[in-house]
Design an enzyme around this catalytic site. Structure first.
Site, PDB file in Angstrom:
ATOM      1  N   SER A   1       0.831  -1.205   0.000  1.00  0.00           N
ATOM      2  CA  SER A   1       0.000   0.000   0.000  1.00  0.00           C
ATOM      3  C   SER A   1       0.871   1.264   0.000  1.00  0.00           C
ATOM      4  CB  SER A   1      -0.956  -0.038   1.197  1.00  0.00           C
ATOM      5  OG  SER A   1      -1.972   0.938   1.063  1.00  0.00           O
TER       6      SER A   1
ATOM      7  N   ASP B   1     -10.112  -4.811  -4.231  1.00  0.00           N
ATOM      8  CA  ASP B   1      -9.547  -3.752  -3.391  1.00  0.00           C
ATOM      9  C   ASP B   1     -10.443  -2.520  -3.469  1.00  0.00           C
ATOM     10  OD1 ASP B   1      -8.046  -1.759  -2.178  1.00  0.00           O
ATOM     11  OD2 ASP B   1      -6.147  -2.458  -3.015  1.00  0.00           O
TER      12      ASP B   1
ATOM     13  N   HIS C   1      -7.760  -5.418  -0.378  1.00  0.00           N
ATOM     14  CA  HIS C   1      -6.647  -4.489  -0.218  1.00  0.00           C
ATOM     15  C   HIS C   1      -5.488  -5.094   0.568  1.00  0.00           C
ATOM     16  CE1 HIS C   1      -4.543  -0.708  -0.046  1.00  0.00           C
ATOM     17  NE2 HIS C   1      -4.486  -0.766   1.268  1.00  0.00           N
TER      18      HIS C   1
END
Length: 297
Positions: free
Chosen positions: A143, A240, A270
């Site tokens: 991320s 996601d 995610h």
């Protein structure tokens, strides 16, 4: 030209942006390793990187062969997540060096979270690269960590020899913020804080300072070519809801390296922490180590 090669056994697809075989075929051939069970259970001990004018950083390190692997966590995440620990166990089973760490203001590291910015966390990554890691490194960024790994590769091209992004959130919160209605943006500016709903926080939302968003704008990358020339693998879940999988395609398109693969998990979210997600991550690391072993002394 991007080439899709779906693999029904594992449910992912590889999109190759380079002149080399796609990853999906090689991944499908790799049998699941017994590293989950065979790797030594002993964990690396907690250490601290002392920095004279910056917060001390907590990290765990395994010494071993190069290339080493550095795991860069996501927004407000610490070094003890499932993916970081799984990668450590895999590196231990192969005898490769590995580092995981906490950003300043997070976990066991020093610092005030309220004062943290993308720029300061970028410095944290560079500190780990410069003062802890030895030799060439593969960076694995999750991320926000995927955004920061790109910055690290730009700043230290002689040391970063490959990148693996997991739900790479390049330009992350900045893109989300500017997608809001102008009236909402003005309200956030007036309040000095953005309350962002999230099922990944026990409170149900994140409180993000307006100053954090404005500072992050200085670190955006998608507005121009990204001068990263090493091999890059971008893993993303198609479910996601935080960072759309199309973001990885944008990143791949902007990176100047010809050796870029985007690998999509149809059922991945995610966090990408289910067993099949972790298997994909480990196979991707293994594939890169094999690839780089012919060029890394």
């Amino acid at each position: 030209m991007a080439a899709w090669a779906p693999c029904r056994r594992w449910g992912w697809a590889a999109v190759s942006f380079g002149r080399h075989p796609g990853l999906s075929a090689s991944l499908a051939r790799k049998p699941p390793r017994a590293w989950w069970l065979s790797a030594c259970r002993q964990k690396a001990s907690l250490s601290f990187l002392n920095r004279s004018e910056l917060p001390n950083l907590a990290y765990k390190r395994l010494k071993g062969k190069t290339p080493g692997i550095i795991f860069i966590p996501g927004y407000l995440s610490n070094m003890n997540g499932i993916k970081a620990v799984a990668v450590e166990e895999f590196c231990k089973s192969l005898g490769h060096a590995f580092i995981r760490f906490d950003y300043s203001g997070i976990g066991s590291s020093d610092g005030n979270l309220a004062e943290c910015t993308v720029g300061k966390w970028r410095k944290d990554v560079l500190s780990i690269l410069d003062d802890v890691a030895e030799g060439p490194q593969i960076l694995v960024g999750s991320s926000l960590g995927g955004w920061l790994m790109l910055h690290a590769a730009i700043a230290r091209p002689e040391k970063v020899i490959a990148l693996i992004g997991i739900a790479t959130a390049a330009d992350g919160l900045v893109t989300q913020y500017h997608a809001l209605p102008v009236e909402t943006q003005k309200e956030i500016e007036m309040k000095g804080e953005w309350t962002l709903p999230s099922r990944y926080n026990k409170e149900g939302y994140f409180r993000i300072p307006y100053s954090f968003i404005k500072e992050a704008e200085h670190h955006c990358l998608l507005h121009s070519p990204i001068p990263v020339t090493c091999p890059v693998r971008l893993l993303h879940g198609m479910k996601d809801e935080i960072v759309p999988w199309q973001r990885s395609l944008q990143v791949a398109d902007r990176i100047v390296s010809p050796d870029v693969d985007v690998i999509l998990r149809k059922q991945g979210d995610h966090r990408m922490k289910e067993k099949a997600d972790i298997h994909l991550l480990i196979c991707t690391i293994d594939d890169l180590i094999d690839k780089l072993s012919t060029v890394v002394p």
